[in-house]
Design a protein around this motif. Structure first.
Motif, PDB file in Angstrom:
ATOM      1  N   ASP A 116      52.414  49.954  34.065  1.00  0.00           N
ATOM      2  CA  ASP A 116      51.124  49.532  34.044  1.00  0.00           C
ATOM      3  C   ASP A 116      50.809  48.212  33.559  1.00  0.00           C
ATOM      4  O   ASP A 116      51.684  47.683  32.553  1.00  0.00           O
ATOM      5  CB  ASP A 116      50.375  50.502  32.862  1.00  0.00           C
ATOM      6  CG  ASP A 116      50.050  51.863  33.451  1.00  0.00           C
ATOM      7  OD1 ASP A 116      50.209  52.226  34.639  1.00  0.00           O
ATOM      8  OD2 ASP A 116      49.724  52.801  32.570  1.00  0.00           O
ATOM      9  N   PRO A 117      50.119  47.213  33.981  1.00  0.00           N
ATOM     10  CA  PRO A 117      50.108  45.878  33.612  1.00  0.00           C
ATOM     11  C   PRO A 117      49.066  45.884  32.510  1.00  0.00           C
ATOM     12  O   PRO A 117      48.420  47.001  32.107  1.00  0.00           O
ATOM     13  CB  PRO A 117      49.397  45.149  34.960  1.00  0.00           C
ATOM     14  CG  PRO A 117      48.532  46.215  35.561  1.00  0.00           C
ATOM     15  CD  PRO A 117      49.397  47.560  35.179  1.00  0.00           C
ATOM     16  N   ALA A 118      49.137  44.990  31.778  1.00  0.00           N
ATOM     17  CA  ALA A 118      48.070  44.555  30.759  1.00  0.00           C
ATOM     18  C   ALA A 118      46.680  44.584  31.123  1.00  0.00           C
ATOM     19  O   ALA A 118      46.367  43.888  32.052  1.00  0.00           O
ATOM     20  CB  ALA A 118      48.250  43.007  29.909  1.00  0.00           C
ATOM     21  N   GLY A 119      45.926  45.560  30.370  1.00  0.00           N
ATOM     22  CA  GLY A 119      44.371  45.494  30.820  1.00  0.00           C
ATOM     23  C   GLY A 119      44.089  46.467  31.921  1.00  0.00           C
ATOM     24  O   GLY A 119      43.160  46.487  32.640  1.00  0.00           O
ATOM     25  N   GLY A 120      45.011  47.263  32.254  1.00  0.00           N
ATOM     26  CA  GLY A 120      44.990  48.267  33.399  1.00  0.00           C
ATOM     27  C   GLY A 120      45.892  49.252  33.401  1.00  0.00           C
ATOM     28  O   GLY A 120      46.848  49.339  32.520  1.00  0.00           O
ATOM     29  N   ALA A 121      45.922  50.286  34.546  1.00  0.00           N
ATOM     30  CA  ALA A 121      46.612  51.294  34.595  1.00  0.00           C
ATOM     31  C   ALA A 121      46.650  52.115  35.808  1.00  0.00           C
ATOM     32  O   ALA A 121      45.581  51.892  36.848  1.00  0.00           O
ATOM     33  CB  ALA A 121      46.182  52.387  33.492  1.00  0.00           C
ATOM     34  N   PHE A 122      47.664  52.666  36.051  1.00  0.00           N
ATOM     35  CA  PHE A 122      47.640  53.397  37.306  1.00  0.00           C
ATOM     36  C   PHE A 122      47.754  54.945  36.743  1.00  0.00           C
ATOM     37  O   PHE A 122      48.341  55.471  36.044  1.00  0.00           O
ATOM     38  CB  PHE A 122      49.095  53.460  38.138  1.00  0.00           C
ATOM     39  CG  PHE A 122      49.356  52.160  38.677  1.00  0.00           C
ATOM     40  CD1 PHE A 122      48.979  52.069  40.221  1.00  0.00           C
ATOM     41  CD2 PHE A 122      49.655  51.028  38.236  1.00  0.00           C
ATOM     42  CE1 PHE A 122      49.118  50.979  40.876  1.00  0.00           C
ATOM     43  CE2 PHE A 122      50.055  49.749  38.880  1.00  0.00           C
ATOM     44  CZ  PHE A 122      49.710  49.837  40.129  1.00  0.00           C
ATOM     45  N   VAL A 123      46.742  55.666  37.297  1.00  0.00           N
ATOM     46  CA  VAL A 123      46.432  57.067  36.851  1.00  0.00           C
ATOM     47  C   VAL A 123      47.308  58.188  37.161  1.00  0.00           C
ATOM     48  O   VAL A 123      47.848  57.992  38.753  1.00  0.00           O
ATOM     49  CB  VAL A 123      45.009  57.691  37.140  1.00  0.00           C
ATOM     50  CG1 VAL A 123      44.811  59.010  36.784  1.00  0.00           C
ATOM     51  CG2 VAL A 123      43.982  56.682  36.618  1.00  0.00           C
ATOM     52  N   ARG A 124      48.210  58.939  36.265  1.00  0.00           N
ATOM     53  CA  ARG A 124      48.954  59.863  36.786  1.00  0.00           C
ATOM     54  C   ARG A 124      48.736  61.092  36.396  1.00  0.00           C
ATOM     55  O   ARG A 124      47.759  61.257  35.637  1.00  0.00           O
ATOM     56  CB  ARG A 124      50.292  59.390  36.264  1.00  0.00           C
ATOM     57  CG  ARG A 124      51.049  58.131  36.649  1.00  0.00           C
ATOM     58  CD  ARG A 124      52.265  57.932  35.767  1.00  0.00           C
ATOM     59  NE  ARG A 124      53.208  56.947  36.273  1.00  0.00           N
ATOM     60  CZ  ARG A 124      52.878  55.473  36.323  1.00  0.00           C
ATOM     61  NH1 ARG A 124      51.963  55.079  35.777  1.00  0.00           N
ATOM     62  NH2 ARG A 124      53.531  54.623  36.746  1.00  0.00           N
ATOM     63  N   SER A 141      42.892  45.719  35.693  1.00  0.00           N
ATOM     64  CA  SER A 141      43.808  44.749  36.281  1.00  0.00           C
ATOM     65  C   SER A 141      45.032  45.403  37.210  1.00  0.00           C
ATOM     66  O   SER A 141      45.545  44.608  37.926  1.00  0.00           O
ATOM     67  CB  SER A 141      44.512  44.090  34.748  1.00  0.00           C
ATOM     68  OG  SER A 141      45.118  44.692  34.236  1.00  0.00           O
ATOM     69  N   ALA A 142      45.004  46.707  37.133  1.00  0.00           N
ATOM     70  CA  ALA A 142      46.116  47.277  37.891  1.00  0.00           C
ATOM     71  C   ALA A 142      45.738  47.058  39.440  1.00  0.00           C
ATOM     72  O   ALA A 142      46.568  47.115  40.524  1.00  0.00           O
ATOM     73  CB  ALA A 142      46.318  48.816  37.681  1.00  0.00           C
ATOM     74  N   MET A 143      44.267  46.576  39.739  1.00  0.00           N
ATOM     75  CA  MET A 143      43.923  46.560  41.166  1.00  0.00           C
ATOM     76  C   MET A 143      44.515  45.443  41.742  1.00  0.00           C
ATOM     77  O   MET A 143      44.866  45.287  43.046  1.00  0.00           O
ATOM     78  CB  MET A 143      42.321  46.436  41.113  1.00  0.00           C
ATOM     79  CG  MET A 143      41.709  47.596  40.850  1.00  0.00           C
ATOM     80  SD  MET A 143      39.958  47.383  40.295  1.00  0.00           S
ATOM     81  CE  MET A 143      39.363  46.883  42.018  1.00  0.00           C
ATOM     82  N   GLU A 144      44.991  44.377  40.834  1.00  0.00           N
ATOM     83  CA  GLU A 144      45.489  43.192  41.494  1.00  0.00           C
ATOM     84  C   GLU A 144      46.954  43.594  41.879  1.00  0.00           C
ATOM     85  O   GLU A 144      47.279  42.898  43.132  1.00  0.00           O
ATOM     86  CB  GLU A 144      45.960  42.389  40.445  1.00  0.00           C
ATOM     87  CG  GLU A 144      46.549  40.807  40.750  1.00  0.00           C
ATOM     88  CD  GLU A 144      46.137  39.678  39.964  1.00  0.00           C
ATOM     89  OE1 GLU A 144      47.076  38.718  40.059  1.00  0.00           O
ATOM     90  OE2 GLU A 144      45.103  39.687  39.489  1.00  0.00           O
ATOM     91  N   LEU A 145      47.696  44.515  41.673  1.00  0.00           N
ATOM     92  CA  LEU A 145      49.009  44.817  42.103  1.00  0.00           C
ATOM     93  C   LEU A 145      48.706  45.488  43.459  1.00  0.00           C
ATOM     94  O   LEU A 145      49.959  45.754  44.255  1.00  0.00           O
ATOM     95  CB  LEU A 145      49.743  45.556  41.290  1.00  0.00           C
ATOM     96  CG  LEU A 145      49.911  45.205  39.690  1.00  0.00           C
ATOM     97  CD1 LEU A 145      50.861  46.089  38.730  1.00  0.00           C
ATOM     98  CD2 LEU A 145      50.708  43.757  39.749  1.00  0.00           C
TER      99      LEU A 145
END
Length: 542
Positions: free
Chosen positions: A166-174, A187-191
């Protein structure tokens, strides 16, 4: 440019020195005269074109101080995933499958406006989207713009596996087993996306890498819905190099659909400071305004930061550590920028107030700090706003669209204090109305209606004691919105010498019940003294 007189309507000028009038004359892109019909006709002289407004309301063109213009243009040509048209994961899969059937394999499919809080069973997953297509990468933007759900092809296209951090300011939901569900936050959208710019942890990255000619074409096509709604000025609250290049290209070609103020995102602070650039800078068609910062996430997606957790134990997320936000905002203000900070929850509001105090301390007597969305300030925080001259930038459409969900997640005590506009007015503030389009409807009279009514889509009250009057709502979407952009000297009211942006609505709004306000559009829209939209005719034909 010819002289045009609009008469036979009910003119609401938003000018306290001359609040009502019978007629308006414009010449050479400016308001020439406002007042009684005989005097205005005399000022216009012989040969003036006369438009008979037929008893309709005549106002200054609407100013939308928080409207993602280019992203709205993109959304208008993408798959529409908005509620109630898409009310379940099954509906979403069907709509994506239909789009996949007419889209060449390998091309991205983009959809906007998903409101999964209303879906039976909750958030859709990548496995469900895989049922629609495995031959296309798919991204479905959440209604907040801060989240998205993707299918497996999209994850594979970006090389994202189960071990992604997970990046700073974001997350991938699991899920409970630790597997990626396909939902990505902030911010995970950027990846995930093929993005045109790297904005780091400075906000949700929806700056998709698309051909410049395509973006420019979509922007020009957006003129019709904006002008039909009576919008003549917008402020895009998240601008990167991508948006600025498209806006400059359209400005140079004379095809920028409305007056456009840009708020560069804070990732550009050092670059702009290095060349000595700060807003306001530009002309009356395209200019830099404030600089945009993010504090917390979104109410709609459960990432706003409150003192007390809400919903399914949502605790909220921050884009910057509080001390980092203070430093960023102070540096921007020191460089000459007006600042605007996206803030929703009450804990985040405290962090933002610390940053704004630092900004005001170095900005002089006319800082005009903005709080974008300003979701849940406490009464004590509203009092602090007054001492700092804060401009709350409200979007009451959210209360209509998602008010029932807010009550369920936040409880009555907090939900009914969201966007406390009455309290802000009573504190001596100048709160403004905006749409946050592409997130909600760009039509100002829907926004005005929702500020006046304070009702949910289901008909229930949502903070009824925070409702405002029709006059207050119209002012917040015209001259006060212009004040938020530092443009009240040229737009926002009908007075001699101001830019001739005028809207004739298709009704006398003062005579309508509040429940009918949301259906009102423009009968005629004038931009810079030119009739740019007339009901029954396409903007390109006017």
């Amino acid at each position: 440019m010819s002289t045009i007189v609009i008469t036979g309507g009910k003119v609401i000028t938003m000018d306290p020195a001359n609040p009502a009038a019978e007629a308006v004359a414009v010449r050479d892109g400016r308001v020439l005269a406002v007042g009684r019909e005989p005097e205005v006709l005399a000022a216009a002289g012989p040969g003036a074109e006369v438009v008979l407004a037929g008893g309709r309301s005549v106002l200054p063109g609407f100013v939308d101080p928080h409207n993602h213009l280019l992203s709205t243009a993109e959304s208008l040509v993408a798959v529409d995933a908005r509620y109630p048209g898409v009310g379940s994961a099954r509906d979403l899969v069907a709509r994506i499958a239909a789009e996949a059937a007419r889209t060449p394999a390998g091309q991205w499919i983009r959809a906007y406006g998903m409101d999964d809080a209303k879906f039976p069973g909750g958030r859709p997953t990548r496995r469900q989207l895989d049922e629609a297509t495995t031959d296309h990468p798919v991204i479905v933007y959440h209604v907040s713009g801060h989240q998205a759900v993707v299918n497996s092809a999209a994850l594979a296209w970006r090389g994202i596996g189960e071990d992604v951090a997970d990046p700073a300011g974001g997350a991938f939901v699991r899920d409970e087993g630790g597997r990626l569900t396909g939902m990505v936050l902030d911010s995970a959208m950027e990846l995930l996306l093929p993005v045109a710019v790297d904005i780091g942890c400075h906000g949700p990255n929806f700056h998709v890498d698309l051909p410049r000619e395509q973006l420019r074409s979509w922007l020009e096509m957006s003129a019709e819905p904006y002008l039909k709604a009576g919008v003549t000025t917008v402020c895009d609250p998240q601008v990167s190099r991508r948006e600025l290049e498209i806006y400059r290209s359209a400005w140079d070609a004379g095809t920028l659909p409305v007056r456009t103020v840009v708020m560069p995102l804070s990732h550009m602070l050092d670059e702009l400071t290095s060349i000595g650039l700060a807003g306001p800078f530009g002309d009356d068609r395209l200019r830099f305004g404030a600089m945009k910062f993010y504090c917390d996430g979104t109410l709609l997606g459960g990432t706003a930061m409150f003192d007390e957790p809400y919903g399914d134990d949502f605790t909220g997320t921050l884009y910057h550590r509080p001390e980092e936000l203070v430093d960023l905002v102070r540096r921007a203000a020191s460089a000459g920028w007006q600042v605007g900070v996206h803030t929703q929850g009450d804990r985040a509001m405290g962090y933002t107030l610390d940053a704004l105090k630092a900004a005001v301390a170095v900005s002089g007597d006319d800082a005009r700090p903005r709080i974008e969305h300003c979701g849940h300030p406490t009464p004590a925080q509203v009092r602090e706003f007054a001492s700092l001259g804060v401009i709350p930038v409200n979007q009451p459409n959210f209360l209509y669209d998602s008010g029932t969900d807010f009550v369920r997640r936040l409880g009555d005590r907090r939900a009914h204090r969201l966007q406390p506009m009455r309290e802000e007015l009573d504190a001596g503030l100048r709160p403004v109305l905006s749409s946050d389009s592409f997130v909600s409807s760009l039509r100002p009279m829907e926004t005005v209606s929702n500020a006046v009514r304070r009702r949910t889509r289901e008909g229930g009250p949502i903070g009824a004691e925070q409702a405002v009057t029709l006059e207050e709502a119209l002012r917040a979407h015209t001259v006060d919105a212009a004040y938020a952009l530092r443009m009240e000297d040229v737009i926002g009211s009908l007075a001699p010498g101001k830019l001739a942006d005028v809207v004739v609505l298709d009704a006398d709004v003062r005579s309508l019940p509040a429940d009918e306000l949301s259906g009102v559009d423009a009968w005629l829209t004038m931009l810079g003294g030119r009739i740019a939209y007339r009901s029954g005719r396409a903007a390109s034909e006017v």
